[in-house]
Design a protein around this motif. Structure first.
Motif, mmCIF file in Angstrom:
data_model
loop_
_atom_site.group_PDB
_atom_site.id
_atom_site.type_symbol
_atom_site.label_atom_id
_atom_site.label_comp_id
_atom_site.label_asym_id
_atom_site.label_seq_id
_atom_site.Cartn_x
_atom_site.Cartn_y
_atom_site.Cartn_z
ATOM 1 N N GLN A 1 40.577 34.247 39.904
ATOM 2 C CA GLN A 1 39.934 35.560 39.780
ATOM 3 C C GLN A 1 39.386 36.019 41.125
ATOM 4 O O GLN A 1 39.504 37.191 41.482
ATOM 5 C CB GLN A 1 38.820 35.522 38.727
ATOM 6 C CG GLN A 1 38.243 36.889 38.408
ATOM 7 C CD GLN A 1 39.291 37.868 37.912
ATOM 8 O OE1 GLN A 1 40.061 37.569 37.028
ATOM 9 N NE2 GLN A 1 39.319 39.053 38.495
ATOM 10 N N ALA A 2 38.813 35.099 41.884
ATOM 11 C CA ALA A 2 38.317 35.443 43.219
ATOM 12 C C ALA A 2 39.477 35.885 44.115
ATOM 13 O O ALA A 2 39.350 36.844 44.891
ATOM 14 C CB ALA A 2 37.596 34.249 43.839
ATOM 15 N N GLU A 3 40.605 35.210 44.001
ATOM 16 C CA GLU A 3 41.788 35.563 44.796
ATOM 17 C C GLU A 3 42.309 36.952 44.403
ATOM 18 O O GLU A 3 42.693 37.746 45.258
ATOM 19 C CB GLU A 3 42.867 34.508 44.599
ATOM 20 C CG GLU A 3 43.997 34.584 45.577
ATOM 21 C CD GLU A 3 43.623 34.179 46.997
ATOM 22 O OE1 GLU A 3 44.305 34.648 47.928
ATOM 23 O OE2 GLU A 3 42.684 33.411 47.193
ATOM 24 N N VAL A 4 42.312 37.249 43.101
ATOM 25 C CA VAL A 4 42.755 38.569 42.632
ATOM 26 C C VAL A 4 41.811 39.650 43.153
ATOM 27 O O VAL A 4 42.260 40.715 43.620
ATOM 28 C CB VAL A 4 42.823 38.600 41.079
ATOM 29 C CG1 VAL A 4 42.981 40.023 40.566
ATOM 30 C CG2 VAL A 4 43.963 37.722 40.587
ATOM 31 N N ASN A 5 40.518 39.398 43.089
ATOM 32 C CA ASN A 5 39.537 40.371 43.594
ATOM 33 C C ASN A 5 39.738 40.619 45.090
ATOM 34 O O ASN A 5 39.670 41.762 45.549
ATOM 35 C CB ASN A 5 38.115 39.894 43.320
ATOM 36 C CG ASN A 5 37.785 39.893 41.845
ATOM 37 O OD1 ASN A 5 38.454 40.544 41.041
ATOM 38 N ND2 ASN A 5 36.770 39.142 41.463
ATOM 39 N N GLN A 6 39.981 39.546 45.856
ATOM 40 C CA GLN A 6 40.207 39.689 47.293
ATOM 41 C C GLN A 6 41.484 40.477 47.558
ATOM 42 O O GLN A 6 41.514 41.345 48.432
ATOM 43 C CB GLN A 6 40.276 38.315 47.966
ATOM 44 C CG GLN A 6 40.416 38.386 49.473
ATOM 45 C CD GLN A 6 39.248 39.102 50.137
ATOM 46 O OE1 GLN A 6 38.090 38.846 49.822
ATOM 47 N NE2 GLN A 6 39.545 40.025 51.045
ATOM 48 N N ALA A 7 42.528 40.208 46.792
ATOM 49 C CA ALA A 7 43.783 40.935 46.957
ATOM 50 C C ALA A 7 43.592 42.417 46.647
ATOM 51 O O ALA A 7 44.148 43.281 47.345
ATOM 52 C CB ALA A 7 44.863 40.336 46.061
ATOM 53 N N GLN A 8 42.788 42.712 45.630
ATOM 54 C CA GLN A 8 42.513 44.111 45.287
ATOM 55 C C GLN A 8 41.765 44.810 46.422
ATOM 56 O O GLN A 8 42.088 45.937 46.790
ATOM 57 C CB GLN A 8 41.686 44.186 43.997
ATOM 58 C CG GLN A 8 41.417 45.603 43.516
ATOM 59 C CD GLN A 8 42.687 46.334 43.104
ATOM 60 O OE1 GLN A 8 43.486 45.795 42.367
ATOM 61 N NE2 GLN A 8 42.865 47.547 43.571
ATOM 62 N N LYS A 9 40.781 44.119 47.001
ATOM 63 C CA LYS A 9 40.038 44.692 48.137
ATOM 64 C C LYS A 9 40.968 44.914 49.324
ATOM 65 O O LYS A 9 40.905 45.958 49.984
ATOM 66 C CB LYS A 9 38.889 43.764 48.538
ATOM 67 C CG LYS A 9 37.743 43.755 47.566
ATOM 68 C CD LYS A 9 36.671 42.769 48.005
ATOM 69 C CE LYS A 9 35.593 42.621 46.957
ATOM 70 N NZ LYS A 9 34.616 41.582 47.298
ATOM 71 N N ASP A 10 41.827 43.919 49.616
ATOM 72 C CA ASP A 10 42.769 44.056 50.722
ATOM 73 C C ASP A 10 43.687 45.258 50.507
ATOM 74 O O ASP A 10 43.919 46.046 51.429
ATOM 75 C CB ASP A 10 43.626 42.788 50.865
ATOM 76 C CG ASP A 10 42.835 41.586 51.342
ATOM 77 O OD1 ASP A 10 41.669 41.751 51.757
ATOM 78 O OD2 ASP A 10 43.388 40.468 51.274
ATOM 79 N N PHE A 11 44.185 45.378 49.291
ATOM 80 C CA PHE A 11 45.093 46.486 48.991
ATOM 81 C C PHE A 11 44.379 47.826 49.127
ATOM 82 O O PHE A 11 44.899 48.753 49.743
ATOM 83 C CB PHE A 11 45.675 46.343 47.587
ATOM 84 C CG PHE A 11 46.668 47.418 47.250
ATOM 85 C CD1 PHE A 11 47.971 47.341 47.711
ATOM 86 C CD2 PHE A 11 46.301 48.520 46.478
ATOM 87 C CE1 PHE A 11 48.900 48.325 47.411
ATOM 88 C CE2 PHE A 11 47.219 49.510 46.182
ATOM 89 C CZ PHE A 11 48.524 49.418 46.651
#
Length: 157
Positions: free
Chosen positions: A68-78
């Motif tokens: 979930q932390a990785e998904v959140n980071q990917a969303q922020k990056d995007f």
């Protein structure tokens, strides 16, 4: 090659008969072999609720949090990089992030699957089971070893 229609029909009929007899022989062979194998090994088959074991493995909660932390980071990056991109670049970057997330999921969840499989194998070996199937694939029979595997991995049922 053939002199008249009767010869053509006869040859076609003969080929069809040979083909059908071959199929019937294969079907009979497969049926008797399958029944004998099932009868001979029915006491050596274990079943587990694989999905439940994986979901209740102690390491799964940590893996899900990390994912979930990785998904959140990917969303922020995007979100931060997509503002300056055209549609094609956004699509390409999104695909890169998806690939990154898939790899991360395999990295996080793979060890949990390995531990569950090892626990299933240990319990099956201790009970003398030669085959273990997922409970969802079994209609009848088999020895349910789910509780023993849950104890082995230290998860409460």
């Amino acid at each position: 090659m053939f002199k008249d229609k009767k010869q053509v029909k006869f040859v076609a009929f003969a080929v069809a008969v040979v083909f059908l007899l071959g199929i019937a022989a294969v079907a009979v062979t497969q049926t008797t072999t399958g029944m004998a194998a099932a009868a001979g090994s029915s006491s050596n088959i274990g079943i587990v609720n694989y999905q439940m074991i994986v979901s209740q493995h102690p390491d799964m909660a940590k893996a899900q949090e990390a994912m979930q932390a990785e998904v959140n980071q990917a969303q922020k990056d995007f979100d931060s990089k997509a503002a300056t991109m055209n549609d094609k670049e956004k699509q390409d970057y999104y695909m890169q992030l998806q690939q990154r997330l898939n790899l991360k999921q395999q990295e996080l969840v793979g060890p949990v699957f390995d531990k569950v499989n090892a626990a299933i194998k240990a319990v099956a070996d201790a009970k003398g089971l030669t085959v273990v199937l997922d409970k969802n694939q079994v209609i009848y029979g088999g020895q349910d070893i789910t509780d023993e595997v849950m104890k082995k991995i230290g998860a409460a049922k």
